[in-house]
Design a protein around this motif. Sequence first.
Motif, PDB file in Angstrom:
ATOM      1  N   THR A 122       0.835  -1.196   0.000  1.00 25.43           N
ATOM      2  CA  THR A 122       0.000   0.000   0.000  1.00 25.43           C
ATOM      3  C   THR A 122       0.866   1.240   0.000  1.00 25.43           C
ATOM      4  O   THR A 122       1.768   1.383   0.843  1.00 25.43           O
ATOM      5  CB  THR A 122      -0.935   0.009   1.221  1.00 25.43           C
ATOM      6  N   ILE A 123       0.586   2.145  -0.935  1.00 26.82           N
ATOM      7  CA  ILE A 123       1.318   3.409  -1.048  1.00 26.82           C
ATOM      8  C   ILE A 123       0.328   4.537  -0.813  1.00 26.82           C
ATOM      9  O   ILE A 123      -0.749   4.577  -1.428  1.00 26.82           O
ATOM     10  CB  ILE A 123       1.975   3.559  -2.446  1.00 26.82           C
ATOM     11  N   MET A 124       0.663   5.441   0.091  1.00 29.33           N
ATOM     12  CA  MET A 124      -0.155   6.623   0.335  1.00 29.33           C
ATOM     13  C   MET A 124       0.581   7.849  -0.187  1.00 29.33           C
ATOM     14  O   MET A 124       1.809   7.848  -0.284  1.00 29.33           O
ATOM     15  CB  MET A 124      -0.462   6.764   1.827  1.00 29.33           C
ATOM     16  N   VAL A 125      -0.181   8.890  -0.526  1.00 29.48           N
ATOM     17  CA  VAL A 125       0.403  10.116  -1.060  1.00 29.48           C
ATOM     18  C   VAL A 125       0.359  11.196   0.010  1.00 29.48           C
ATOM     19  O   VAL A 125      -0.691  11.445   0.617  1.00 29.48           O
ATOM     20  CB  VAL A 125      -0.336  10.580  -2.323  1.00 29.48           C
ATOM     21  N   GLU A 126       1.502  11.806   0.254  1.00 31.07           N
ATOM     22  CA  GLU A 126       1.672  12.819   1.291  1.00 31.07           C
ATOM     23  C   GLU A 126       0.625  13.924   1.189  1.00 31.07           C
ATOM     24  O   GLU A 126       0.426  14.511   0.122  1.00 31.07           O
ATOM     25  CB  GLU A 126       3.070  13.441   1.158  1.00 31.07           C
ATOM     26  N   GLY A 127      -0.065  14.210   2.308  1.00 28.45           N
ATOM     27  CA  GLY A 127      -1.008  15.312   2.363  1.00 28.45           C
ATOM     28  C   GLY A 127      -2.300  15.098   1.608  1.00 28.45           C
ATOM     29  O   GLY A 127      -3.205  15.934   1.661  1.00 28.45           O
ATOM     30  N   MET A 128      -2.429  13.989   0.906  1.00 30.42           N
ATOM     31  CA  MET A 128      -3.596  13.723   0.061  1.00 30.42           C
ATOM     32  C   MET A 128      -4.345  12.490   0.545  1.00 30.42           C
ATOM     33  O   MET A 128      -5.570  12.492   0.651  1.00 30.42           O
ATOM     34  CB  MET A 128      -3.131  13.518  -1.386  1.00 30.42           C
ATOM     35  N   SER A 129      -3.608  11.441   0.852  1.00 29.62           N
ATOM     36  CA  SER A 129      -4.220  10.157   1.212  1.00 29.62           C
ATOM     37  C   SER A 129      -4.621  10.123   2.678  1.00 29.62           C
ATOM     38  O   SER A 129      -3.996  10.753   3.527  1.00 29.62           O
ATOM     39  CB  SER A 129      -3.232   9.020   0.971  1.00 29.62           C
ATOM     40  N   LEU A 158      -6.276  11.672  11.948  1.00 29.97           N
ATOM     41  CA  LEU A 158      -6.975  10.414  12.202  1.00 29.97           C
ATOM     42  C   LEU A 158      -6.363   9.259  11.422  1.00 29.97           C
ATOM     43  O   LEU A 158      -6.140   8.170  11.971  1.00 29.97           O
ATOM     44  CB  LEU A 158      -8.452  10.573  11.824  1.00 29.97           C
ATOM     45  N   GLY A 159      -6.098   9.483  10.144  1.00 29.77           N
ATOM     46  CA  GLY A 159      -5.620   8.361   9.323  1.00 29.77           C
ATOM     47  C   GLY A 159      -4.797   8.787   8.135  1.00 29.77           C
ATOM     48  O   GLY A 159      -4.879   8.170   7.069  1.00 29.77           O
ATOM     49  N   GLY A 160      -4.009   9.840   8.297  1.00 31.54           N
ATOM     50  CA  GLY A 160      -3.177  10.313   7.203  1.00 31.54           C
ATOM     51  C   GLY A 160      -1.982   9.425   6.943  1.00 31.54           C
ATOM     52  O   GLY A 160      -1.747   8.420   7.633  1.00 31.54           O
ATOM     53  N   ALA A 161      -1.192   9.807   5.959  1.00 35.37           N
ATOM     54  CA  ALA A 161      -0.069   8.979   5.527  1.00 35.37           C
ATOM     55  C   ALA A 161       0.910   8.705   6.657  1.00 35.37           C
ATOM     56  O   ALA A 161       1.374   7.572   6.830  1.00 35.37           O
ATOM     57  CB  ALA A 161       0.645   9.666   4.357  1.00 35.37           C
ATOM     58  N   HIS A 162       1.230   9.708   7.450  1.00 35.58           N
ATOM     59  CA  HIS A 162       2.237   9.495   8.502  1.00 35.58           C
ATOM     60  C   HIS A 162       1.693   8.642   9.647  1.00 35.58           C
ATOM     61  O   HIS A 162       2.451   7.905  10.287  1.00 35.58           O
ATOM     62  CB  HIS A 162       2.757  10.836   9.006  1.00 35.58           C
ATOM     63  N   VAL A 163       0.400   8.730   9.901  1.00 36.71           N
ATOM     64  CA  VAL A 163      -0.194   7.857  10.919  1.00 36.71           C
ATOM     65  C   VAL A 163       0.013   6.401  10.542  1.00 36.71           C
ATOM     66  O   VAL A 163       0.441   5.573  11.358  1.00 36.71           O
ATOM     67  CB  VAL A 163      -1.700   8.163  11.079  1.00 36.71           C
ATOM     68  N   HIS A 164      -0.259   6.086   9.275  1.00 36.12           N
ATOM     69  CA  HIS A 164      -0.188   4.677   8.863  1.00 36.12           C
ATOM     70  C   HIS A 164       1.217   4.233   8.483  1.00 36.12           C
ATOM     71  O   HIS A 164       1.507   3.033   8.480  1.00 36.12           O
ATOM     72  CB  HIS A 164      -1.165   4.441   7.716  1.00 36.12           C
ATOM     73  N   ALA A 165       2.107   5.179   8.187  1.00 38.07           N
ATOM     74  CA  ALA A 165       3.492   4.811   7.880  1.00 38.07           C
ATOM     75  C   ALA A 165       4.316   4.644   9.149  1.00 38.07           C
ATOM     76  O   ALA A 165       5.247   3.837   9.188  1.00 38.07           O
ATOM     77  CB  ALA A 165       4.132   5.874   6.983  1.00 38.07           C
ATOM     78  N   GLU A 166       3.985   5.385  10.205  1.00 39.21           N
ATOM     79  CA  GLU A 166       4.818   5.398  11.404  1.00 39.21           C
ATOM     80  C   GLU A 166       4.183   4.706  12.605  1.00 39.21           C
ATOM     81  O   GLU A 166       4.896   4.195  13.468  1.00 39.21           O
ATOM     82  CB  GLU A 166       5.144   6.844  11.780  1.00 39.21           C
TER      83      GLU A 166
END
Length: 599
Positions: free
Chosen positions: A266-273, A296-304
Amino acid sequence: MKVRISEGASEEEASAIAAALAEHVGDEVEVYVGRADDPAAVEAAPEGAAATAGGASAGGSTASAGDDDDLGPTEREEKLIEEIEEILEGGPEKYKERLPEQGKLFVRDRIDLWFNPEQGSAGDQTESGHGNDGVLFEDGKFAEFDNEDQIPADGLITGAAEFEGRDVHFMANDFTVKAGSMASKGVEKFLRMQQRALKTGKPVLYLMDSSGGRIDQQTGFFANREGIGKYYYNHSMLSGRVPQICVLYGPCIAGAAYTPVFADFTIMVEGMSAMAIASPRMVQMVTGEEISMQDLGGAHVHAEESGSADLVAEDEEHARELVSQLVTYLPSNSDEKPPRADPVDPAKSPAGIDSIVPQEPNRGYDMTEVIDRVVDEGSYFELRPDYGEEIITAYARIDGRPVGIVANQPAHRAGAIFPDAAEKAAEFIWKSDAFNIPLLYLADTPGFMAGSQVEKDAILEKGKKMIYATSSATVPKQCVVVRKAYGAGIYAMSGPAYDPESTIGLPSGEIAIMGPEAAINAVYANKLNDIDDPEERAEREAELREEYREDIDIHRMASEVVIDEIVPPSSLRTELENRFRFYETVEKELPDKKHGTIL
């Protein structure tokens, strides 16, 4: 119409043939004899011949049995083309105008970017304004076409395309159509795409930008046997059969958030996903918590923090670039071997490995400095780099062969294995084994972390999963004891008991139940406490420490044939090349059973 007849025919015969054909086809006929460049007879169509020859098409145009190059689209076809062009425009213009503010492409332009990278959305395009060279075909374009409130493609595009030289199935939400929400026709298209992937054994690419199920139209798709719930059944059936790769382009809520977590990567896009089980508004209703979508569930939440995102892209172009790198390590399905590339020397000389690894077991260093001296230059591709950082999970190539690397990272928390890192490693090992990617373990760990907090965080449960994944992997495995391998760390890192094809050590290696300091404290604490003189006590501690380290030294392990070989660090790259090549075709079997119960 031009007709060529056999050599030797007379002009009278040519004229007769020309006259008969002209009356039949309702068009001028030229008859050539043999290889002549000039016609032997030319006959125009008799007046009214077209009407009596049955040449009218279903669209009202005159059809000729002559040169098809002179025919154009009928009115019926032209109408169809206009309908398709309207569908390709997506939802209302006002929603399309908002996309640039969000840093997003319109979905058809996004598809161009993925499958038409050289032309992109501004290149070789159809009349509708969107390229189609890389898209092989689309299914269900006319979904909801007859709906009173026309919903182009029901907000979901599915089809097949060519991506980086291989065929893939794909789906993409159109956020301009009811915020990319899902309803019955789109759900049907999604399910068909997944079911066809099971038949073809080709990878699936999910380009997600969906607000979830369309609540005001939920009858007919939510709880049905062939409804949205079947998505995740199909995800489960596809899991381990073909690679499933998901890229998020917006806030995917509730049901839409399960596709990214079911995907292999899964790839998320910074500030968008973003993805979450419920929207911020729903969270506030249920819990009273006020929170933004990104918090709540942005890219950094799910990456870190959750580990649900494997990678975070800077923008849409970067997301595609990351996936294009990822697929170079993956086969198209579980029946195939991963693709091999041309061999490349390491970025840095293997001669520097020994100077990087400290002799002292407690000194930190960066394991990627070792990896850079072992793998092909430019091939290192780390996944989940910001989650469970004390273990590295990455793909790379050695002599052109893809390998999955599981490496302790002494630069983070001394390389001790915490619950999040154990879970990350278990999932990486499991996926790599599913797609036939050999595994390289680089061990330098004091073992699993101890303490009340890690017990609450399920260190035993998650450590069990890592050991289970290592035990069950049937791909070729190589274990390198780089420095310390203490406690159950040697088990999780595919030590001698875990059926690696080889366990090799560097001269800095040690294998033990625990490190010297802990062992001395555990075994000799009372005797040392009986020594009153501090100097004498320190001297005795040093003696015990040295005796213990001699007992666990890699030479002792090699002498007792616990490990297979000690290799000079400067030859580690060559050693691994030879071992992965030699064991490339090894076959392993698991016990005959339905499945294990751990994962």
